[in-house]
Design an enzyme around this catalytic site. Structure first.
Site, short mmCIF file in Angstrom:
data_model
loop_
_atom_site.label_atom_id
_atom_site.label_comp_id
_atom_site.label_asym_id
_atom_site.label_seq_id
_atom_site.Cartn_x
_atom_site.Cartn_y
_atom_site.Cartn_z
N GLU A 1 123.64 34.54 58.88
CA GLU A 1 122.41 34.19 58.24
C GLU A 1 122.11 32.51 58.18
O GLU A 1 123.15 31.81 58.45
CB GLU A 1 122.59 34.46 56.83
CG GLU A 1 121.46 35.16 56.15
CD GLU A 1 121.69 36.71 56.40
OE1 GLU A 1 120.74 37.09 57.00
OE2 GLU A 1 122.67 37.34 56.29
N THR A 2 120.66 32.26 58.63
CA THR A 2 120.46 31.01 58.50
C THR A 2 119.53 31.10 57.34
O THR A 2 118.36 31.81 57.29
CB THR A 2 119.43 30.58 59.62
OG1 THR A 2 120.27 30.69 60.67
CG2 THR A 2 118.91 29.28 59.64
#
Length: 262
Positions: free
Chosen positions: A46-47
């Site tokens: 995830e970013t």
């Protein structure tokens, strides 16, 4: 354009454990297409992108390498780690469209307590064949919430030894799959599979514990529970279950700070 990027290992106090997330604080939002491209380029589970609001809170959005995700616990923890450090805060208030306000408090021991809406699962009477055939061992019970199917097993070994068919589990989209059982050292253990949304198996999934913790709280007759996500990296979580919220506590450590050139 240059953007500062932080990579944080969440739900661990040891580098190279837990789940990694990239965090990119913004002054103004980038386009959805650009954020998706950055998430794919980062290629971590995830970013998180954050943008400070006029009331001092932070809007937050999460992107896997494949798509925007509407709720992510470990990247919220990573973002809180970064923002508390940057702004000398002991509390961060986030807002996400799908789940509303998320409050994160930094504790005196350096851990972060995240208060999330409770998302308790309900029993599924007729589990999809793709779920049952996609798991190497049949669960004793199947439940679901807005995020995933819950495959419940009798013991920790059932979960740690479980094998999956990602092609079958992909067909359950938009729901993912979590397998869980009572733990030996912890109150409960889990593994999380999301082949259609981000990858075959997620390392540590904070969001799903808003459903796991209420379920096991009811089963075990306690409201404070220790949890372990038994992935190859592993992660530890402490869960406190209230009437409408679940507080999930974990540590985080920094891996890198860098610059993105666009």
């Amino acid at each position: 354009m240059q953007l500062t990027i932080h990579q944080i290992d969440a739900f661990t106090n040891e580098l190279f454990k837990g789940n990694y997330a990239a965090v990119i604080p913004l002054d103004t939002w980038l386009s959805d297409d650009l954020m998706l491209k950055i998430g794919a380029e980062n290629n971590v589970s995830e970013t998180a992108f954050t943008c400070q609001q006029s009331d001092g809170s932070f809007a937050i959005r999460w992107f896997s390498p494949l798509m925007e995700i509407d709720f992510c616990g470990h990247a919220t923890l990573a973002a809180a780690y970064v923002l508390c450090e940057q702004h000398n805060l002991a509390q961060v208030r986030f807002y996400a469209a799908a789940v509303g306000e998320l409050v994160v408090n930094k504790n005196s021991d350096g851990s972060f307590a995240m208060t999330f809406p409770k998302q308790a699962p309900v029993v599924v009477l007729n589990a999809p064949s793709a779920l049952l055939n996609g798991l190497s061992k049949a669960p004793t019970k199947v439940l679901k919430n807005r995020q995933a199917y819950f495959a419940i097993y009798d013991n920790e070994q059932d979960v740690t030894q479980l094998k999956t068919d990602s092609q079958l589990l992909k067909t359950l989209f938009p729901l993912d799959v979590v397998a869980s059982a009572p733990g030996d050292e912890y109150d409960f253990v889990s593994r999380y599979f999301w082949p259609a949304s981000g990858g075959d198996e997620d390392y540590v999934t904070g969001s799903i514990h808003t459903g796991l913790a209420p379920y096991w709280a009811q089963q075990l007759g306690k409201t404070t529970l220790s949890a372990y996500q038994a992935s190859s990296r592993g992660g530890q979580l402490l869960c406190d279950v209230g009437d409408t919220y679940v507080t999930i506590t974990g540590h985080a450590v920094r891996y890198l700070t860098g610059t993105i050139f666009i």
